[in-house]
Design an enzyme around this catalytic site. Structure first.
Site, short mmCIF file in Angstrom:
data_model
loop_
_atom_site.label_atom_id
_atom_site.label_comp_id
_atom_site.label_asym_id
_atom_site.label_seq_id
_atom_site.Cartn_x
_atom_site.Cartn_y
_atom_site.Cartn_z
N CYS A 175 6.15 0.04 7.33
CA CYS A 175 5.79 1.16 6.47
C CYS A 175 6.99 1.53 5.61
O CYS A 175 8.12 1.57 6.13
CB CYS A 175 5.37 2.35 7.34
SG CYS A 175 4.91 3.81 6.40
N LEU A 176 6.77 1.80 4.33
CA LEU A 176 7.88 2.15 3.45
C LEU A 176 8.59 3.41 3.93
O LEU A 176 9.77 3.60 3.65
CB LEU A 176 7.37 2.35 2.01
CG LEU A 176 6.80 1.11 1.32
CD1 LEU A 176 6.22 1.49 -0.04
CD2 LEU A 176 7.86 0.03 1.18
N HIS B 81 -4.23 1.86 7.75
CA HIS B 81 -2.83 2.33 7.74
C HIS B 81 -2.63 3.40 6.67
O HIS B 81 -2.06 4.46 6.94
CB HIS B 81 -1.90 1.13 7.51
CG HIS B 81 -0.45 1.47 7.40
ND1 HIS B 81 0.50 1.00 8.27
CD2 HIS B 81 0.22 2.25 6.51
CE1 HIS B 81 1.69 1.49 7.93
NE2 HIS B 81 1.55 2.24 6.84
N GLU B 82 -3.14 3.13 5.46
CA GLU B 82 -2.92 4.08 4.35
C GLU B 82 -3.73 5.37 4.55
O GLU B 82 -3.23 6.46 4.27
CB GLU B 82 -3.25 3.43 3.00
CG GLU B 82 -2.40 2.21 2.64
CD GLU B 82 -0.90 2.43 2.78
OE1 GLU B 82 -0.44 3.57 2.61
OE2 GLU B 82 -0.19 1.46 3.08
N HIS C 267 -2.14 7.82 6.79
CA HIS C 267 -1.13 8.68 6.15
C HIS C 267 -1.77 9.99 5.66
O HIS C 267 -1.16 11.05 5.72
CB HIS C 267 -0.50 7.97 4.94
CG HIS C 267 0.64 7.06 5.29
ND1 HIS C 267 1.81 7.49 5.85
CD2 HIS C 267 0.78 5.72 5.14
CE1 HIS C 267 2.63 6.45 6.03
NE2 HIS C 267 2.02 5.36 5.61
N GLY D 193 0.84 -1.19 0.00
CA GLY D 193 0.00 0.00 0.00
C GLY D 193 0.87 1.23 0.00
O GLY D 193 2.01 1.19 0.50
N GLN E 43 3.56 9.84 0.75
CA GLN E 43 4.81 9.08 0.76
C GLN E 43 5.65 9.32 -0.49
O GLN E 43 6.83 8.96 -0.52
CB GLN E 43 4.53 7.59 0.91
CG GLN E 43 3.93 7.25 2.28
CD GLN E 43 3.73 5.76 2.44
OE1 GLN E 43 2.77 5.21 1.94
NE2 GLN E 43 4.67 5.10 3.11
NI NI Z 1 2.83 3.43 5.62
#
Ligand code: NI
Length: 186
Positions: free
Chosen positions: A99-100, A141-142, A145, A45, A50
């Site tokens: 998380c990236l 989660h997304e 963000h 995701g 991001q």
């Molecule tokens: Ni994340």
């Protein structure tokens, strides 16, 4: 085009992302770039902040987990202006997240199991779905963000204290991961 992933410490991750309109400049390109960037970094995701864009856009592909969760086959979503409502009868469940934007950090996060999500697809058609289980977690989660929230914000003060050194290293740009990143200080 594969874009660098903005890392923890960058202010773009701590800004609220507003809803967008169909005339948002370069929307199609943004979505394509988010997909390419997510697949290149083995993510499941990705949210627009991001890649440095404060807009309410998310891409999710959890089909990789369809071996374990058969219901996730073909679970690919472009979410425009997603908004989540936590359902009252929601039970909480704890599961490890990463998380990236936070390379090297994996911690159990407690989340509601069942949500209602309202969003627009790429043609700006409205959708409303009740989602439960793993996909509901990824969506929360997304969408976090987009509201300037990171998964580490859900950790207890003790857990957060334990990863403080790792967080400081990310802020300093001391990370090793195999995808392109953009830190706040380098
Ligand atoms: Ni994340």
């Amino acid at each position: 085009m594969i874009l660098p992933i903005y890392l923890y410490g960058h202010p773009v991750l701590r800004k609220q992302s507003p809803d967008i309109t169909p005339d948002f400049p370069g929307l199609k390109e943004l979505v394509e770039n988010m997909k390419a960037t997510m697949y290149a970094s083995d993510g499941i995701g990705i949210a627009a902040p991001q890649v440095g864009v404060n807009a309410r856009v998310v891409y999710i592909d959890v089909s990789v987990f369809s071996d374990t969760f058969p219901e996730l086959a073909d679970s690919k979503y472009v979410l425009i202006n997603p908004h989540i409502e936590v359902l009252d009868d929601g039970e909480k469940c704890s599961r490890e997240e990463g998380c990236l934007s936070l390379p090297g950090i994996h911690e159990p996060v407690s989340r509601i199991e069942k949500i209602r999500i309202k969003y627009l697809d790429e043609e700006f058609n409205p959708h409303e779905e009740v989602i439960s289980g793993y996909l509901a977690r990824v969506m929360q989660h997304e969408c976090d963000h987009l509201d300037a929230v990171l998964f580490i914000d859900h950790l207890s003060p003790i857990r957060k204290q334990l990863i403080k050194g790792k967080l400081n290293n990310i802020i300093k740009g001391k990370v090793s991961c195999d995808y392109r990143t953009k830190g706040y200080k380098k």
